[in-house]
Design a protein around this motif. Structure first.
Motif, PDB file in Angstrom:
ATOM      1  N   LYS A 245       0.814  -1.212   0.000  1.00 17.49           N
ATOM      2  CA  LYS A 245       0.000   0.000   0.000  1.00 17.49           C
ATOM      3  C   LYS A 245       0.849   1.265   0.000  1.00 17.49           C
ATOM      4  O   LYS A 245       0.388   2.319  -0.442  1.00 17.49           O
ATOM      5  CB  LYS A 245      -0.938  -0.004   1.217  1.00 17.49           C
ATOM      6  CG  LYS A 245      -1.947  -1.146   1.229  1.00 17.49           C
ATOM      7  CD  LYS A 245      -2.810  -1.102   2.483  1.00 17.49           C
ATOM      8  CE  LYS A 245      -3.804  -2.258   2.507  1.00 17.49           C
ATOM      9  NZ  LYS A 245      -4.637  -2.239   3.760  1.00 17.49           N
ATOM     10  N   VAL A 246       2.069   1.161   0.528  1.00 18.88           N
ATOM     11  CA  VAL A 246       2.986   2.299   0.575  1.00 18.88           C
ATOM     12  C   VAL A 246       4.372   1.819   0.176  1.00 18.88           C
ATOM     13  O   VAL A 246       4.870   0.833   0.732  1.00 18.88           O
ATOM     14  CB  VAL A 246       3.043   2.946   1.977  1.00 18.88           C
ATOM     15  CG1 VAL A 246       3.977   4.159   1.959  1.00 18.88           C
ATOM     16  CG2 VAL A 246       1.653   3.343   2.452  1.00 18.88           C
ATOM     17  N   ILE A 247       4.990   2.526  -0.762  1.00 20.09           N
ATOM     18  CA  ILE A 247       6.329   2.201  -1.235  1.00 20.09           C
ATOM     19  C   ILE A 247       7.269   3.319  -0.819  1.00 20.09           C
ATOM     20  O   ILE A 247       7.108   4.470  -1.223  1.00 20.09           O
ATOM     21  CB  ILE A 247       6.353   2.041  -2.772  1.00 20.09           C
ATOM     22  CG1 ILE A 247       5.469   0.867  -3.193  1.00 20.09           C
ATOM     23  CG2 ILE A 247       7.786   1.869  -3.280  1.00 20.09           C
ATOM     24  CD1 ILE A 247       5.126   0.863  -4.663  1.00 20.09           C
ATOM     25  N   GLY A 248       8.253   2.996  -0.010  1.00 16.46           N
ATOM     26  CA  GLY A 248       9.222   3.987   0.423  1.00 16.46           C
ATOM     27  C   GLY A 248      10.324   4.147  -0.612  1.00 16.46           C
ATOM     28  O   GLY A 248      11.039   3.192  -0.912  1.00 16.46           O
ATOM     29  N   ALA A 249      10.469   5.348  -1.149  1.00 19.93           N
ATOM     30  CA  ALA A 249      11.480   5.616  -2.175  1.00 19.93           C
ATOM     31  C   ALA A 249      12.727   6.273  -1.606  1.00 19.93           C
ATOM     32  O   ALA A 249      13.700   6.476  -2.332  1.00 19.93           O
ATOM     33  CB  ALA A 249      10.883   6.498  -3.280  1.00 19.93           C
ATOM     34  N   GLY A 250      12.716   6.633  -0.331  1.00 17.93           N
ATOM     35  CA  GLY A 250      13.878   7.253   0.280  1.00 17.93           C
ATOM     36  C   GLY A 250      14.927   6.219   0.630  1.00 17.93           C
ATOM     37  O   GLY A 250      14.613   5.183   1.226  1.00 17.93           O
TER      38      GLY A 250
END
Length: 230
Positions: A4-9
Motif C-alpha cells: 500500500k505504501v512504497i518507500g522511495a527514500g
C-alpha cells in the motif's frame, strides 16, 4: 497481499522511524533492510534473484503492506509499476548530511568490510550498492546521486500519488496523505546512530553468518521499536 505504501527514500533518511510510523498507522508490517536481516537465510536469496534480474516481488513482500529503506527503495520505479495502487513516500534530508550519515554507518569501511566475501555482500553489490560502484566514499558523486535520485522520483510519480516527507514534519502530512487520523502518540523517533549503525560498532560490523545475523536483527528491531515512541 499488495503493498500500500512504497518507500522511495534510501537508507539514512529516518527510514526506521518511518517504518514504525507506518506500522502504527495500520500500514504494517513494513519492510526495511532490518527485515532482510531478520530472515536472512530466506531473504538474501530472494534479493540475489532481484540482482540477477529475476525479481519475485510477491514472495519478497509476502505479509507486508509497506516498505522503507534499502534495498526496496532502489527499486521504487519497478515497485510503483508492479503495485499501481500503492502510494509512494519519499523521505528526504540534506544531501550533505545524508552522505555524512551513510559514510559513518551503513556504507562505512567498517560495515562493508565486515561482510566482504559473504553472500550478503554479494547481494548488496548487486542491489542497493550497484549505482555507486567504487565511488561510495566520493562525496561529490554521492551527493549528486542523492539529489538526482530524489528529483527522479518527483519527476516520475504523479503528485497525487507522492509525498515528499521529512519525519520532522510529524504525523500531520503523513496522515493526510494516507487518509487516516492523527494518533495521540508522538511521532516515533529512532536515534540517528541506531539504524544498525551504532549497534554494529560494538562488534566491528554486521555478522556475515545468516543465522547470527537473524538473531542480531530480530532483537534489534524489537529494541528500537520499544524506545521509538518514548
Amino acid at each position: 497481499m499488495a503493498l500500500k505504501v512504497i518507500g522511495a527514500g534510501p537508507g539514512r533518511t529516518a527510514t526506521f522511524s518511518t517504518k514504525f510510523a507506518l506500522e502504527h498507522l495500520g500500514f504494517g508490517p513494513c519492510y526495511h533492510m532490518a527485515e532482510v536481516f531478520r530472515h536472512a537465510s530466506r531473504n538474501i536469496a530472494l534479493w540475489q534473484d532481484v540482482a540477477d534480474g529475476n525479481p519475485d516481488w510477491d514472495s519478497i513482500f509476502e505479509g507486508f503492506h509497506s516498505t522503507t529503506d534499502f534495498p526496496a527503495s532502489s527499486y521504487w520505479r519497478e515497485l510503483a509499476e508492479y503495485y499501481p495502487d500503492a502510494k509512494v513516500l519519499l523521505t528526504v534530508r540534506d544531501p550533505e548530511s545524508w552522505f555524512d550519515s551513510v559514510s559513518e554507518t551503513i556504507m562505512s569501511e567498517r560495515m562493508l568490510g565486515s561482510l566482504e566475501g559473504s553472500p550478503l555482500m554479494r547481494m548488496f553489490k548487486g542491489t542497493y550498492l550497484k549505482p555507486y560502484g567504487d565511488r561510495v566514499h566520493d562525496r561529490a558523486f554521492m551527493t549528486d546521486w542523492y539529489a538526482r535520485h530524489n528529483q527522479s522520483v518527483i519527476d516520475t510519480i504523479p503528485a497525487e500519488r507522492l509525498l515528499v516527507f521529512h519525519p520532522k514534519e510529524g504525523w500531520e502530512p503523513l496522515c493526510e496523505f494516507l487518509g487516516v487520523q492523527v494518533p495521540p502518540e508522538p511521532f516515533p523517533r529512532v536515534n540517528s546512530r541506531d539504524e544498525l549503525g551504532g549497534a554494529s560498532d560494538e562488534q566491528g560490523g554486521l555478522p556475515s553468518d545468516p543465522a547470527q545475523l537473524e538473531a542480531f536483527a530480530g532483537g534489534y528491531i524489537d529494541q528500537l521499536k520499544a524506545g521509538a515512541f518514548g
